[in-house]
Design an enzyme around this catalytic site. Structure first.
Site, short mmCIF file in Angstrom:
data_model
loop_
_atom_site.label_atom_id
_atom_site.label_comp_id
_atom_site.label_asym_id
_atom_site.label_seq_id
_atom_site.Cartn_x
_atom_site.Cartn_y
_atom_site.Cartn_z
N GLU A 84 38.44 25.56 46.55
CA GLU A 84 39.91 26.50 46.42
C GLU A 84 39.68 27.78 47.61
OE1 GLU A 84 42.15 27.51 45.38
OE2 GLU A 84 42.40 27.50 43.22
N ARG B 295 49.67 33.30 54.93
CA ARG B 295 49.21 32.30 54.84
C ARG B 295 48.32 32.31 56.14
NH1 ARG B 295 49.07 29.74 50.19
NH2 ARG B 295 51.18 29.79 48.82
N LYS C 292 36.58 36.87 42.63
CA LYS C 292 36.64 38.03 41.73
C LYS C 292 35.88 37.85 40.67
CE LYS C 292 40.98 38.38 43.69
NZ LYS C 292 42.51 38.64 43.77
N ASP D 285 47.75 33.90 49.98
CA ASP D 285 49.62 34.40 50.76
C ASP D 285 50.08 35.49 49.59
OD1 ASP D 285 49.80 31.97 48.35
OD2 ASP D 285 51.81 33.33 48.26
N ASP E 5 39.82 33.78 41.14
CA ASP E 5 40.17 34.11 39.96
C ASP E 5 40.55 35.38 38.25
OD1 ASP E 5 42.06 37.30 40.50
OD2 ASP E 5 43.45 36.34 39.47
N PHE F 101 44.27 43.13 45.50
CA PHE F 101 44.74 41.95 46.02
C PHE F 101 45.25 41.20 47.70
CE2 PHE F 101 48.55 39.49 47.35
CZ PHE F 101 48.80 38.17 46.41
P1 IMP Z 1 43.18 32.17 39.00
O1 IMP Z 1 43.59 30.82 38.26
O2 IMP Z 1 43.55 33.57 38.47
O3 IMP Z 1 41.62 31.34 39.56
O4 IMP Z 1 43.99 32.42 40.60
C1 IMP Z 1 43.40 31.59 41.56
C2 IMP Z 1 44.76 31.30 42.07
O5 IMP Z 1 45.51 32.39 42.33
C3 IMP Z 1 44.04 31.00 43.63
O6 IMP Z 1 43.74 29.97 44.08
C4 IMP Z 1 45.12 31.95 44.56
O7 IMP Z 1 46.16 30.67 45.15
C5 IMP Z 1 45.34 32.67 43.83
N1 IMP Z 1 45.00 33.75 44.04
C6 IMP Z 1 43.98 34.64 43.21
N2 IMP Z 1 43.96 35.74 44.04
C7 IMP Z 1 44.70 35.90 44.73
C8 IMP Z 1 44.65 37.03 45.70
O8 IMP Z 1 44.26 38.05 45.37
N3 IMP Z 1 45.73 36.30 46.96
C9 IMP Z 1 46.05 35.62 46.90
N4 IMP Z 1 46.31 34.66 45.94
C10 IMP Z 1 45.18 35.14 45.15
MG MG Z 2 45.37 28.99 45.59
#
Ligand code: IMP
Ligand code: MG
Length: 183
Positions: free
Chosen positions: A106, A173, A139, A167, A110, A160
């Site tokens: 990954e 990207r 994070k 992206d 987040d 962010f």
């Molecule tokens: P999660 O499911 O909340 O852990 O989010 C993970 C996905 O969200 C990652 O694979 C990214 O594609 C996107 N993402 C999370 N944080 C960011 C960021 O700060 N910038 C851009 N994409 C993010």
């Molecule tokens: Mg992703």
């Protein structure tokens, strides 16, 4: 890295992580994975989570020194700069992982919704024998899942970011370095 701020759509971003630092981080992650998998007799699967992880997985792959197979999957949980909480399976696995050891690659973890849903799907539905999680960025202030992250490149604050695969509404990207949003 240029010291200038950049504009993507309606948002301004400032320099955050230099390309050289990203490469050092990937060297380090690769070494940890190599230590665990070197000499393996199976062919573990490197699973690239499209599209954000393409640059990371590409760099990581070149540093792995055991036999492995590259597979991709496309998921999505983000819209703009916020996680929607629902993980959508946009495109299935490009090959079967049944009975295989899988390392998920990954770009960033987040909330962890994506990675946890994916790990569960690979184990329960797709029949992977083992699933490890590798992420370039984490994070920690947001991650609230009990699932262990096996290989974490770097921890960052809850802001962010864009660049190196990440992206903002599908843009940014292609940027070599990572930039953080300016509030
Ligand atoms: P999660 O499911 O909340 O852990 O989010 C993970 C996905 O969200 C990652 O694979 C990214 O594609 C996107 N993402 C999370 N944080 C960011 C960021 O700060 N910038 C851009 N994409 C993010
Ligand atoms: Mg992703």
């Amino acid at each position: 890295m240029k010291d200038e701020k950049i504009q993507i759509l309606d948002k301004t971003f400032k320099p955050f992580i230099r390309h050289e630092r990203i490469m050092e981080t990937i060297d380090n992650v690769a070494e940890r994975i190599n230590t665990d998998f070197r000499g393996c007799t199976d062919v573990p699967v490197i699973l690239c989570v499209l599209n954000g992880s393409i640059p990371f997985t590409g760099e990581l792959l070149q540093r792995l020194d055991f036999p492995c197979q590259l597979i991709s999957i496309k998921l999505s949980s983000y819209q703009g700069t916020k996680s929607t909480g629902t993980v959508l399976n946009i495109m299935g696995l490009t090959s079967s992982v049944r009975g295989r050891r899988v390392i998920i690659c990954e770009d960033i973890v987040d909330s962890g919704n994506t990675i946890v849903a994916l790990q569960e799907m690979l184990l329960d539905k797709e029949g992977a024998s083992e699933v490890r999680i590798c992420t370039l960025l984490l994070k920690p202030e947001v991650y609230d899942k009990p699932v262990k992250l096996d290989y974490v490149g770097m921890e960052i604050p809850n802001a962010f970011i864009v660049g190196f695969g990440l992206d903002y509404n599908e843009q940014g990207r292609n940027i070599k370095d990572i930039y953080v949003i300016e509030e």
